[in-house]
Design an enzyme around this catalytic site. Structure first.
Site, PDB file in Angstrom:
ATOM      1  N   THR A  28       0.828  -1.206   0.000  1.00 10.24           N
ATOM      2  CA  THR A  28       0.000   0.000   0.000  1.00 10.24           C
ATOM      3  C   THR A  28       0.866   1.261   0.000  1.00 10.24           C
ATOM      4  O   THR A  28       0.500   2.270  -0.612  1.00 10.24           O
ATOM      5  CB  THR A  28      -0.962  -0.008   1.209  1.00 10.24           C
ATOM      6  OG1 THR A  28      -1.603  -1.275   1.256  1.00 10.24           O
ATOM      7  CG2 THR A  28      -2.022   1.062   1.089  1.00 10.24           C
TER       8      THR A  28
ATOM      9  N   TYR B  91      -7.263   1.537   3.878  1.00  8.77           N
ATOM     10  CA  TYR B  91      -7.106   0.080   4.071  1.00  8.77           C
ATOM     11  C   TYR B  91      -5.700  -0.273   4.541  1.00  8.77           C
ATOM     12  O   TYR B  91      -4.811   0.557   4.511  1.00  8.77           O
ATOM     13  CB  TYR B  91      -7.573  -0.738   2.868  1.00  8.77           C
ATOM     14  CG  TYR B  91      -7.017  -0.499   1.482  1.00  8.77           C
ATOM     15  CD1 TYR B  91      -5.820   0.150   1.226  1.00  8.77           C
ATOM     16  CD2 TYR B  91      -7.729  -0.981   0.376  1.00  8.77           C
ATOM     17  CE1 TYR B  91      -5.352   0.318  -0.064  1.00  8.77           C
ATOM     18  CE2 TYR B  91      -7.250  -0.819  -0.922  1.00  8.77           C
ATOM     19  CZ  TYR B  91      -6.065  -0.166  -1.122  1.00  8.77           C
ATOM     20  OH  TYR B  91      -5.595  -0.003  -2.394  1.00  8.77           O
ATOM     21  N   GLU B  92      -5.569  -1.492   5.019  1.00 10.87           N
ATOM     22  CA  GLU B  92      -4.320  -1.969   5.647  1.00 10.87           C
ATOM     23  C   GLU B  92      -3.975  -1.166   6.885  1.00 10.87           C
ATOM     24  O   GLU B  92      -2.806  -0.950   7.189  1.00 10.87           O
ATOM     25  CB  GLU B  92      -3.125  -1.936   4.671  1.00 10.87           C
ATOM     26  CG  GLU B  92      -3.291  -2.683   3.382  1.00 10.87           C
ATOM     27  CD  GLU B  92      -3.945  -4.028   3.549  1.00 10.87           C
ATOM     28  OE1 GLU B  92      -3.853  -4.599   4.652  1.00 10.87           O
ATOM     29  OE2 GLU B  92      -4.576  -4.498   2.596  1.00 10.87           O
ATOM     30  N   GLY B  93      -4.981  -0.726   7.612  1.00  8.99           N
ATOM     31  CA  GLY B  93      -4.746   0.072   8.818  1.00  8.99           C
ATOM     32  C   GLY B  93      -4.717   1.535   8.433  1.00  8.99           C
ATOM     33  O   GLY B  93      -3.842   1.967   7.668  1.00  8.99           O
TER      34      GLY B  93
ATOM     35  N   GLN C  93      -1.841   3.326  12.016  1.00 13.96           N
ATOM     36  CA  GLN C  93      -0.387   3.199  11.782  1.00 13.96           C
ATOM     37  C   GLN C  93       0.375   4.108  12.761  1.00 13.96           C
ATOM     38  O   GLN C  93       1.435   3.755  13.270  1.00 13.96           O
ATOM     39  CB  GLN C  93      -0.014   3.604  10.347  1.00 13.96           C
ATOM     40  CG  GLN C  93      -0.665   2.777   9.260  1.00 13.96           C
ATOM     41  CD  GLN C  93      -0.304   1.313   9.318  1.00 13.96           C
ATOM     42  OE1 GLN C  93       0.774   0.956   9.781  1.00 13.96           O
ATOM     43  NE2 GLN C  93      -1.193   0.454   8.881  1.00 13.96           N
TER      44      GLN C  93
END
Ligand SMILES: Cc1cc2nc3c(=O)[nH]c(=O)nc-3n(C[C@H](O)[C@H](O)[C@H](O)COP(=O)(O)OP(=O)(O)OC[C@H]3O[C@@H](n4cnc5c(N)ncnc54)[C@H](O)[C@@H]3O)c2cc1C
Length: 597
Positions: free
Chosen positions: A299, A439-441, A446
């Site tokens: 990402t 997305y992906e945190g 993060q």
């Protein structure tokens, strides 16, 4: 739609001159074949594929989108054919290990392909992109039988993979997930539940899809300690490896969404589907971190892809579009007006895109090399590189995607009103870029990972691993000509350590201070990290110019971009420092009820 040209000169500069890849890989057992010549040859071939096969489908993907029917999901015209070519050319196996049928190239080489594929057509790139995470997860945690059944076909690209975490009531807080896994007499599990937002969850590109699914065993403890991980194929696989009956997992619908229309975002129903446990029971989230870390770096590359794509579009337009005269007198006296690239404000936007793209490229390729050291280095080297990745992955994911979105917005602005019009393709980049911060945190998550787990949680050890590299660089580069980069970098490095301590102390008094500082702290950390890479690039460029290297214009451009970065982007750290240290009261003092007033 802006035309995509792979930035081969800059990619070669980063891999060969900045990161001295050949030297690194000659010393890493298993990667000796990765010479500079071979890497360059692979990248050039990859560039042709991205430019010729994928870039022309980017607009098609956006306009057509994916179409759901009871028989499955049809991807946009040309997507499946391009995927077949990608597989025929062996691209999916580029950086997978030789034992699993891969070509054994370093991750960094695979990442260069991901950059080009993603810059040409992000939505398309997500189909093979998710397979990388599935491969890494099964490689790291799968049994020999699971590897035999699923890995080779994922590596070759014959099948694709997905990542199934999110449910309608939980995305960030996976401790709340409800999908169930009931043990069966034959050692398999019956998986029941619904997952939403599953990228590439259903499509017409391959005969099978391997879902990597989080679910709960009966009587599992509540929270994240009660989650296990399963392989659930779309079509069951027989003992001889051939395809059997359709498994009980179906795509109930696909989402209508803001961007990345060419990628199918699916609701998947698991109705007693057959699944196979990967890794130990109740340790599923730990195992899934292998997937999530791969996906986070993937990402981050999305951020870079949108910086590059929007820069290329904006640059071509800025050279062509005429408006007004330069403040310092006509630059196109024979024409009715000057091209807009003469105007300082247009240059501010173009140079922001350029400095972010080139700095981010250096950062993420460095991170990919750390991944190669983790997998093929000595125990001690691997430990150090793993620590480096632990610290830098959340920074790369959140910082690069936030700035990928900024760069995409500059792209629209350079086009003026035309940027808002679909025909030019610049607004698509903004729409496609927006998801990367979610997305992906999300960026917020993060940031909490960075300040909480990585920096404060390690007592500063992980941070000092990276600032140690900055120290070494500053000690080794004392030439007066380099001081404009080295001195501010050194000062910021000291300040970074200082603000980390201040936030840690404030958080001991009031934990909300960490949450209140987190995103500003992450962005600050991103700017300092990029300053390190820009300073390194500037020193190399200055040395090459002094040596009289033939490619002087390239190196002069690097130096000027470095100067722009240090004088125009790096000062953003000053305001971030002020806000991150302003405490939690300005956020937390307002009672919830007062938000309505
Ligand atoms: C197009 C698309 C594709 C996707 N692909 C996949 C996929 O392939 N597989 C998959 O499993 N999922 C996928 N997702 C899901 C995605 O990962 C989640 O949407 C994301 O993780 C956020 O979860 P949420 O939507 O439930 O938001 P929530 O968890 O409800 O969060 C809402 C907001 O609250 C904030 N927040 C929550 N908790 C905290 C906290 N403790 N501190 C500070 N802030 C907090 C978040 O940062 C966010 O801003 C996809 C989503 C989309 C839209």
């Amino acid at each position: 739609m802006p035309e995509y040209r792979a930035p081969l000169r800059d990619m070669s500069f980063v891999m060969n001159e900045l990161l001295e890849s050949e030297k690194l890989y000659q010393g890493l057992p298993g990667y000796e074949e990765a010479t500079a010549d071979l890497i360059n040859a692979i990248v050039e071939e990859g560039a042709k594929f991205a430019e010729q096969e994928l870039a022309p489908l980017n607009r098609v993907g956006d306009e057509e989108g994916c179409v759901w029917s009871e028989d499955g999901v049809k991807t946009p015209e040309g997507f499946a054919a391009a995927y077949s070519k990608y597989v025929e050319n062996g691209w999916p196996a580029l950086s997978a290990s030789v034992e699993d049928g891969g070509q054994g190239m370093p991750n960094m080489v695979g990442l260069s392909m991901t950059e080009m594929v993603g810059s040409a057509n992000w939505s398309w790139g997500m189909y093979p992109g998710l397979s990388h995470g599935a491969v890494n997860t099964i490689e790291a945690h799968g049994s020999p039988e699971q590897k035999e059944h699923f890995l080779t076909k994922l590596v070759s690209g014959e099948w694709t993979g997905t990542m199934c975490l999110t449910e309608s009531h939980c995305g960030t807080d996976l401790g709340l997930l409800r999908t169930k896994a009931e043990p069966q007499a034959d050692g398999s599990y019956s998986i029941t539940g619904q997952k939403i937002f599953i990228s590439a969850g259903e499509h017409d590109m391959t005969d099978n899809i391997v879902h990597i699914v989080l679910a709960r065993l009966p009587d599992a403890p509540a929270g994240t300690g009660g989650i296990s991980l399963f392989i659930v194929p779309k079509v069951n696989v027989k003992d001889d490896g051939s395809l059997g009956e359709r498994n009980a997992v179906n795509c109930a619908s696909i989402e209508e969404k803001m961007g990345i229309h060419g990628n199918a975002t699916c609701v998947l129903n698991f109705d007693g589907a057959t699944g196979y446990l990967i890794g130990p029971p109740n340790k599923g989230l730990n195992c899934m971190f292998t997937f999530m870390n791969t996906a986070r770096i993937g990402t981050a590359i999305q951020g870079l892809a949108h910086m590059e794509q929007s820069y290329q579009g904006a640059l071509a337009y800025a050279k062509d579009r005429l408006a007004m005269r330069s403040l310092t007198g006509p630059k196109n006296p024979d024409g009715p007006a000057d091209p807009i690239i003469v105007h300082p404000d247009v240059r501010r936007m173009l140079l922001t895109q350029k400095a972010l793209a080139e700095g981010s490229r250096a950062f993420i390729y460095f991170l990919a090399q750390q991944g190669d050291i983790v997998s093929n280095g000595s125990e001690e080297e691997a430990k150090q590189a793993d620590d480096m990745m632990a610290l830098l992955t959340p920074i790369a994911k959140a910082f690069m995607t936030e700035l990928g979105f900024e760069a995409a917005n500059h792209g629209v602005q350079v086009f003026g009103g035309h940027g808002f019009i679909r025909e030019w393709g610049m607004e698509q980049i903004v729409r496609d870029a927006r998801i990367a911060m979610l997305y992906e945190g999300t960026t917020g998550i993060q940031a909490m990972d960075l300040i909480g787990r990585k920096v404060l949680g390690s007592g500063g050890k992980l941070l000092m691993g990276f600032t140690g590299l900055i120290d070494t660089f500053c000690e080794e580069n004392t030439a007066e000509e380099d001081a404009q980069f080295v001195a501010p970098l050194k000062a910021l490095k000291d300040e970074w350590l200082g603000v980390s301590m201040q936030i840690g102390e404030a958080a001991m008094e009031n934990p909300d201070c960490a949450g209140a500082a987190a995103v500003d702290y992450l962005m600050y950390s991103g700017y300092v990290t990029l300053a390190y890479f820009w300073a390194r690039m500037a020193v190399i460029a200055r040395e090459k110019i002094a040596e009289g290297d033939g490619d002087t214009s390239f190196y002069e451009g690097k130096l000027m971009t470095a100067q722009f970065y240090f004088e125009r982007l790096l000062p953003r750290t000053e305001s971030l420092k002020t806000t991150m240290l302003s405490g939690a009261d300005n956020l937390m003092q307002m009672p919830e009820a007062m938000f309505d007033l």
